[in-house]
Write a protein that holds these residues in place. Structure first.
Motif, short mmCIF file in Angstrom:
data_model
loop_
_atom_site.label_atom_id
_atom_site.label_comp_id
_atom_site.label_asym_id
_atom_site.label_seq_id
_atom_site.Cartn_x
_atom_site.Cartn_y
_atom_site.Cartn_z
N THR A 120 -12.51 2.12 25.21
CA THR A 120 -13.03 2.96 24.12
C THR A 120 -13.58 2.09 22.99
OG1 THR A 120 -11.52 4.80 24.59
CG2 THR A 120 -12.34 4.62 22.34
N PRO A 121 -14.81 2.35 22.54
CA PRO A 121 -15.38 1.57 21.43
C PRO A 121 -14.66 1.84 20.11
CG PRO A 121 -17.10 2.72 22.69
CD PRO A 121 -15.79 3.29 23.12
N LEU A 122 -14.26 0.77 19.45
CA LEU A 122 -13.55 0.86 18.17
C LEU A 122 -14.56 0.89 17.03
CD1 LEU A 122 -10.87 0.67 16.52
CD2 LEU A 122 -11.09 -1.82 16.69
N LEU A 123 -14.37 1.81 16.08
CA LEU A 123 -15.29 1.94 14.94
C LEU A 123 -14.68 1.45 13.63
CD1 LEU A 123 -16.75 5.49 15.65
CD2 LEU A 123 -17.77 3.26 16.20
N ASP A 124 -13.39 1.65 13.43
CA ASP A 124 -12.79 1.30 12.14
C ASP A 124 -11.28 1.12 12.31
OD1 ASP A 124 -12.80 0.70 9.41
OD2 ASP A 124 -12.99 2.78 8.76
N ILE A 125 -10.72 0.32 11.42
CA ILE A 125 -9.28 0.12 11.29
C ILE A 125 -8.96 0.36 9.83
CG2 ILE A 125 -7.38 -1.54 11.45
CD1 ILE A 125 -9.15 -3.13 13.47
N LYS A 126 -7.97 1.23 9.57
CA LYS A 126 -7.54 1.50 8.20
C LYS A 126 -6.03 1.31 8.11
CE LYS A 126 -10.95 5.22 7.65
NZ LYS A 126 -11.97 4.60 6.79
N PRO A 127 -5.53 0.82 6.97
CA PRO A 127 -4.08 0.79 6.81
C PRO A 127 -3.56 2.22 6.64
CG PRO A 127 -5.16 0.17 4.75
CD PRO A 127 -6.25 0.34 5.78
N TYR A 128 -2.42 2.50 7.27
CA TYR A 128 -1.78 3.81 7.10
C TYR A 128 -0.98 3.79 5.81
CZ TYR A 128 0.98 7.99 8.15
OH TYR A 128 1.56 9.23 8.10
N LEU A 129 -1.20 4.76 4.95
CA LEU A 129 -0.53 4.82 3.65
C LEU A 129 0.36 6.06 3.61
CD1 LEU A 129 -3.57 3.94 1.35
CD2 LEU A 129 -2.04 2.40 2.59
N ASP B 137 7.99 6.61 6.77
CA ASP B 137 8.66 5.34 6.50
C ASP B 137 7.77 4.13 6.75
OD1 ASP B 137 11.00 6.78 5.88
OD2 ASP B 137 11.54 6.87 8.01
N ALA B 138 6.49 4.35 6.97
CA ALA B 138 5.57 3.24 7.21
C ALA B 138 5.57 2.27 6.03
CB ALA B 138 4.16 3.78 7.45
N THR B 139 5.47 1.00 6.33
CA THR B 139 5.41 -0.02 5.27
C THR B 139 3.96 -0.32 4.92
OG1 THR B 139 5.46 -1.86 6.84
CG2 THR B 139 7.57 -1.03 6.05
N MET B 140 3.74 -0.74 3.67
CA MET B 140 2.39 -0.79 3.11
C MET B 140 1.85 -2.19 2.83
SD MET B 140 2.43 2.57 0.65
CE MET B 140 0.78 2.29 0.03
N PRO B 145 3.32 -3.03 -3.65
CA PRO B 145 3.61 -3.05 -5.09
C PRO B 145 2.70 -2.13 -5.90
CG PRO B 145 3.27 -5.27 -4.21
CD PRO B 145 2.85 -4.31 -3.16
N HIS B 146 1.61 -1.65 -5.27
CA HIS B 146 0.64 -0.83 -5.98
C HIS B 146 0.76 0.65 -5.64
CE1 HIS B 146 -1.22 -4.69 -6.89
NE2 HIS B 146 -1.23 -4.96 -5.61
N ALA B 147 1.76 1.01 -4.84
CA ALA B 147 1.89 2.40 -4.39
C ALA B 147 2.10 3.31 -5.58
CB ALA B 147 3.04 2.53 -3.40
N THR B 148 1.48 4.49 -5.52
CA THR B 148 1.44 5.36 -6.71
C THR B 148 2.01 6.73 -6.44
OG1 THR B 148 -0.82 5.97 -6.12
CG2 THR B 148 -0.53 4.22 -7.74
N ARG B 149 2.78 6.90 -5.37
CA ARG B 149 3.42 8.20 -5.19
C ARG B 149 4.87 7.99 -4.86
NH1 ARG B 149 1.83 12.37 -0.33
NH2 ARG B 149 3.61 13.74 -0.45
#
Lengths: 149, 149
Positions: A120-129, B137-140, B145-149
């Motif tokens: 599968t072609p990858l388009l983006d990676i984002k940190p999970y917040l 419980d995901a770590t950031m 240190p910048h988390a706002t919620r």
């Protein structure tokens, strides 16, 4: 018209659409998957260490023709495609919340809980917040009776 | 090359990039936003009732040129773009987990917690599934240190 280009490729054990699990969190142990990022985009990976989860965005390249309404296999009536996670969408973009198990070399991320096809072609990676992405009490509409976790 | 086309448009109170909040969950009360879906895609909305949250996928149409590495405004060192949610990505696709407050007519969804520009092209709507999308419980990583919620 909007143009995208892959930044890499996803490697999973799922070779055919029939192999793809409905919910990879049900597979024990979860298979190890990989995201292999093209060399030109590797500088963009700096700082991913310490995030336990990522959101991957990818192109559902074998989705087939768009189907705005259909009957899901485990349901008894037609649903709109935007009320499902099925692939035959007007813009076949997939996303998955995955566990990030660190790097395997500079180009390759080790992941769990991908459910897409190998290649599968990858388009983006984002940190999970968790501050903006985690809604554990969200309700699931027509899918509630079919929830599997 | 992959081609996408908008399925509608997002309406928010944020007219310039400077107006866009870092975390809309901080705004009290959260402004009411809307997704206005093009008529041809309205059949795909059937079945969205009962989902409390949705994932919207959209085109960051004013993202500007790609920046693989940069210093976030609230940080003291350079990070890779894939370790941030900043818009200047190789594929400027945005996503947001939003509260779905129901329909306002057949074409329009009422939403909270969008943080994008007014007029942002909408690409996809997905139901939010806590069974696969909620990881409270995901770590950031560097963002912790910048988390706002």
């Amino acid at each position: 018209m909007i143009n995208l280009h892959p930044i890499g490729v996803l490697r999973t054990p799922f070779v055919t659409l029939a192999d793809c699990p409905r919910n990879t969190r049900q597979l024990k142990p979860a298979p190890v998957c990989r995201a292999v990022v093209d060399a030109e985009f590797v500088p963009g990976l700096a700082g991913l260490e310490g995030f336990s989860h990522l959101i991957l965005v990818y192109w559902l390249h074998q989705a087939g023709p768009v189907s705005l309404r259909f009957k899901p296999p485990f349901d008894d009536q037609e649903r709109g495609v935007f009320a499902t996670r099925a692939p035959r969408r007007p813009n076949p973009i997939g996303l998955a919340v995955v566990v990030f198990d660190g790097f395997d070399g500079a180009h390759t991320l080790k992941l769990r809980y991908l459910d897409c096809l190998d290649g599968t072609p990858l388009l983006d990676i984002k940190p999970y917040l968790p501050t903006t992405d985690a809604e554990p009490d969200a309700t699931m509409g027509w899918l509630a009776p079919h929830a599997t976790r």
